[in-house]
Design a protein around this motif. Sequence first.
Motif, PDB file in Angstrom:
ATOM      1  N   MET A 126       0.707  -1.264   0.132  1.00 18.48           N
ATOM      2  CA  MET A 126       0.003   0.215  -0.146  1.00 18.48           C
ATOM      3  C   MET A 126       1.011   1.228  -0.209  1.00 18.48           C
ATOM      4  SD  MET A 126      -1.646   0.103   3.851  1.00 18.48           S
ATOM      5  CE  MET A 126      -2.178  -1.582   4.076  1.00 18.48           C
ATOM      6  N   SER A 127       2.331   1.296   0.297  1.00 20.60           N
ATOM      7  CA  SER A 127       3.125   2.384   0.320  1.00 20.60           C
ATOM      8  C   SER A 127       3.736   2.557  -0.958  1.00 20.60           C
ATOM      9  CB  SER A 127       3.933   2.301   1.371  1.00 20.60           C
ATOM     10  OG  SER A 127       4.868   1.151   1.297  1.00 20.60           O
ATOM     11  N   ILE A 128       3.736   1.249  -1.867  1.00 19.97           N
ATOM     12  CA  ILE A 128       4.274   1.364  -3.126  1.00 19.97           C
ATOM     13  C   ILE A 128       3.109   1.468  -4.362  1.00 19.97           C
ATOM     14  CG2 ILE A 128       5.704  -0.268  -4.546  1.00 19.97           C
ATOM     15  CD1 ILE A 128       6.716  -1.444  -2.217  1.00 19.97           C
ATOM     16  N   VAL A 129       2.227   0.906  -4.240  1.00 21.71           N
ATOM     17  CA  VAL A 129       1.429   0.550  -5.492  1.00 21.71           C
ATOM     18  C   VAL A 129       0.864   1.981  -5.957  1.00 21.71           C
ATOM     19  CG1 VAL A 129      -0.753  -0.289  -6.399  1.00 21.71           C
ATOM     20  CG2 VAL A 129       0.712  -2.020  -4.986  1.00 21.71           C
ATOM     21  N   PRO A 130       0.298   2.852  -4.852  1.00 22.30           N
ATOM     22  CA  PRO A 130      -0.285   4.133  -5.441  1.00 22.30           C
ATOM     23  C   PRO A 130       0.432   4.955  -6.141  1.00 22.30           C
ATOM     24  CG  PRO A 130      -0.742   3.675  -2.994  1.00 22.30           C
ATOM     25  CD  PRO A 130       0.231   2.663  -3.482  1.00 22.30           C
ATOM     26  N   GLN A 131       1.822   5.071  -5.946  1.00 24.99           N
ATOM     27  CA  GLN A 131       2.910   5.893  -6.612  1.00 24.99           C
ATOM     28  C   GLN A 131       3.099   5.528  -8.107  1.00 24.99           C
ATOM     29  OE1 GLN A 131       7.133   6.042  -5.294  1.00 24.99           O
ATOM     30  NE2 GLN A 131       6.380   4.812  -3.652  1.00 24.99           N
ATOM     31  N   LEU A 132       3.155   3.898  -8.184  1.00 25.59           N
ATOM     32  CA  LEU A 132       3.238   3.380  -9.368  1.00 25.59           C
ATOM     33  C   LEU A 132       1.884   3.560 -10.392  1.00 25.59           C
ATOM     34  CD1 LEU A 132       4.546  -0.004  -8.515  1.00 25.59           C
ATOM     35  CD2 LEU A 132       5.935   1.917  -9.531  1.00 25.59           C
TER      36      LEU A 132
END
Length: 336
Positions: free
Chosen positions: A79-85
Amino acid sequence: MLEVAIIGASGYTGGELLRFLDVHGEVEVVAATSRQYADTPIRKVHPHLHDLDLKFTDKSPSDLDVDMVFTATPHGASMSIVPQLVEKGVKVVDLSGDYRFDDIGIYEKWYGLKHEQPLDAVYGLPEMYREEIKKANLVANPGCYPTGAILAGIPLVKEGLADILIADSKSGVSGAGIKPTPATHYPNISDNIVPYAVTTHRHMPEIQEKLGKFGDVRVSFTPHLVPVIRGIITTLHSFPNREVSSEEIMELYKKQYHDEAFVRVLDAGEIPRLSSVRGSNFCHVGCFEIDENGRLVVVTAIDNLVKGASGAAVANMNLMCGFPETMSLEGCGLHP
């Protein structure tokens, strides 16, 4: 050529992603991240990938300039990685549980985490959501146990034959991940079968939520760890609300999965074997036996690392990117 990155590539699921993508004619893996193994050749961690000329990198997600990313990261980390991608316009298949649930409250209850960045994602079981996956930018790969249980249950719930399902699943030790623990230590698991999280496993609400799309149903689920490396056998028990025969149930499953590339329905009385699906993206469904008390038993077998994880993720990528769903996944199981 589709440029792909794998975040968290040093684990078992990362190794399986690399295995399938290495023979994919339309994909180039340009980054496989691992903080622990940065600058280490992949073959040193995944020895079966000896000819893969690539090293692990410690690139941050924001530095990845690719078309597609697999996040093979722990629950809570995605959840800390996916949104920025997703914000960058990168297509993502997330192998964690962070985006599997329609109801964030269910996720927070069963995973014990506050979900800081919820996003709309398509549940990545093609047998349920193939057309939606084709249009998705974010796909939440299903859990391994839910894959076998959901495929076992869909025809019964859809037909309105059963409103209570009891799933008893037995998984190989690789499902616990690459890091050794006391539970997976050889002397503790060898010659043993260990039930765990007997009534509280976090995959139970996932099975419940997804089968609930087909009708009203209550699900009970108990997992067991067994001394094999790969595979999940799920034995699904139900009491149909009308009299049915094994042959009728078998035909119901054949009708449901007739056009599915990765589901094989066995003849009535034929029992799925772990070895028959080992290393493959197939799910075998069989048994269909009914006892004198009216209890129906359906059994599925999958490879937890393939159909239960990385193979399904590659199939989802294929659908998202316009490739044939079966591309690089056509191989059959490794029996014996």
